[in-house]
Design an enzyme around this catalytic site. Sequence first.
Site, mmCIF file in Angstrom:
data_model
loop_
_atom_site.group_PDB
_atom_site.id
_atom_site.type_symbol
_atom_site.label_atom_id
_atom_site.label_comp_id
_atom_site.label_asym_id
_atom_site.label_seq_id
_atom_site.Cartn_x
_atom_site.Cartn_y
_atom_site.Cartn_z
ATOM 1 N N ASN A 105 53.745 59.858 -6.139
ATOM 2 C CA ASN A 105 52.803 59.889 -5.016
ATOM 3 C C ASN A 105 51.988 61.162 -5.168
ATOM 4 O OD1 ASN A 105 51.456 59.993 -2.593
ATOM 5 N ND2 ASN A 105 53.287 60.275 -1.321
ATOM 6 N N TRP A 106 50.790 60.995 -5.697
ATOM 7 C CA TRP A 106 49.966 62.178 -5.985
ATOM 8 C C TRP A 106 49.407 62.821 -4.710
ATOM 9 C CZ3 TRP A 106 46.308 61.140 -10.801
ATOM 10 C CH2 TRP A 106 47.109 60.982 -11.947
ATOM 11 N N LYS A 107 49.463 62.101 -3.598
ATOM 12 C CA LYS A 107 48.891 62.587 -2.333
ATOM 13 C C LYS A 107 47.417 62.974 -2.553
ATOM 14 C CE LYS A 107 53.504 63.759 -0.920
ATOM 15 N NZ LYS A 107 54.394 64.540 -0.079
ATOM 16 N N HIS A 115 53.701 56.030 4.851
ATOM 17 C CA HIS A 115 54.255 57.315 4.410
ATOM 18 C C HIS A 115 54.377 58.244 5.628
ATOM 19 C CE1 HIS A 115 54.582 61.264 2.561
ATOM 20 N NE2 HIS A 115 55.111 60.619 1.541
ATOM 21 N N GLY A 123 56.775 63.168 -4.973
ATOM 22 C CA GLY A 123 55.531 63.848 -4.616
ATOM 23 C C GLY A 123 55.251 64.981 -5.589
ATOM 24 N N GLY A 124 55.635 66.186 -5.207
ATOM 25 C CA GLY A 124 55.335 67.392 -5.985
ATOM 26 C C GLY A 124 55.605 67.262 -7.482
ATOM 27 N N SER A 157 61.742 65.711 -2.261
ATOM 28 C CA SER A 157 62.122 66.788 -3.181
ATOM 29 C C SER A 157 62.978 66.320 -4.358
ATOM 30 C CB SER A 157 62.818 67.931 -2.417
ATOM 31 O OG SER A 157 61.931 68.483 -1.471
ATOM 32 N N GLY A 174 58.699 67.659 0.445
ATOM 33 C CA GLY A 174 57.923 68.863 0.134
ATOM 34 C C GLY A 174 58.590 70.155 0.562
ATOM 35 N N GLU A 220 62.766 58.070 2.796
ATOM 36 C CA GLU A 220 62.406 59.481 2.621
ATOM 37 C C GLU A 220 62.704 60.257 3.900
ATOM 38 O OE1 GLU A 220 59.105 59.984 -0.494
ATOM 39 O OE2 GLU A 220 58.135 59.274 1.298
ATOM 40 N N GLU A 246 53.638 61.212 6.100
ATOM 41 C CA GLU A 246 52.455 62.030 6.394
ATOM 42 C C GLU A 246 51.410 61.210 7.149
ATOM 43 O OE1 GLU A 246 51.944 63.459 2.387
ATOM 44 O OE2 GLU A 246 53.796 64.602 2.635
HETATM 45 P P1 PGA Z 1 58.089 65.432 -2.471
HETATM 46 O O1 PGA Z 1 57.303 64.239 -1.735
HETATM 47 O O2 PGA Z 1 58.707 64.839 -3.713
HETATM 48 O O3 PGA Z 1 57.052 66.454 -2.768
HETATM 49 O O4 PGA Z 1 59.131 65.914 -1.520
HETATM 50 C C1 PGA Z 1 57.830 62.945 -1.680
HETATM 51 C C2 PGA Z 1 56.879 62.046 -0.921
HETATM 52 O O5 PGA Z 1 56.247 62.531 0.031
HETATM 53 O O6 PGA Z 1 56.716 60.864 -1.235
#
Ligand code: PGA
Length: 255
Positions: A9-11, A95, A234-235, A213, A173, A167, A97
């Site tokens: 997930n590149w966001k 998601h 994500g990250g 994470s 994050g 999640e 966010e």
């Molecule tokens: P993260 O994000 O791996 O940076 O914790 C995961 C996500 O939001 O899908």
Amino acid sequence: MKKNIIAGNWKMNNTQKGTKELIAQLAPLVAGKDDCEIVLCVPFTSLNTARKAMRGTNMKLGAQNVHWADKGAFTGEVSAEMLAELKCEYVLVGHSERRQYFNETNDTVNKRVKKALEFKLKPIICIGETLEEREKGKTASVLEKQVTSAFVGIEKSSLKRIVVAYEPVWAIGTGKTATPEDANDTIWIVRKALRKLYGRTSASAMRIQYGGSMNAGNANELMAMAEIDGGLIGGASLKAEDFAKIVESANKVNE
Ligand code: PGA
């Protein structure tokens, strides 16, 4: 046997240039890792560039959101037809966010899932409890509600096209990962909720990812858990070597 699925997930990261570069770095690193499915959920503006850059690789294209209407006056939104035209295969829905910053609700998640399926996109439905909910002992009830609402009106025959990503919001994050045992136990709660809706066989066949994470250092342990069928990253999906190591962990489990 179900294949693990690792989705990046590149966001809101990567321009056209960054998209081309990252995919070019990733392609040789993940080549041949075909016992798991690899998906990159890129920003809308990168979809076309990513689609071209991914040709001939084993990576699949995903978006990060989809609207529930066919078209119309919804400034800033993108339709399922638009994504399908770009050969998008997967799309993230709900998601945390989106839930946290853009008023996404269980109801709008359900509407988006239905529209995605109508256009043959495969939704990755994201669910998870906040720290406050966890501390108040509400994890199970929150997850059950999220699952039950997301699947309203969804036929059993569509399940093979749907992935669920568990999640925990407090792990996204933050560098705080759920322990593998904890993630496994909580995913079991999610699977039980799916069982109630669709029965044991269908629920067991569904793929449920862990996200929050997940990184090159903890992926092996997480992927080794029985209930975890992949990861939403994500990250660590923004660094080719780290993402490739996570893919490796998911691929190994099936060997
Ligand atoms: P993260 O994000 O791996 O940076 O914790 C995961 C996500 O939001 O899908």
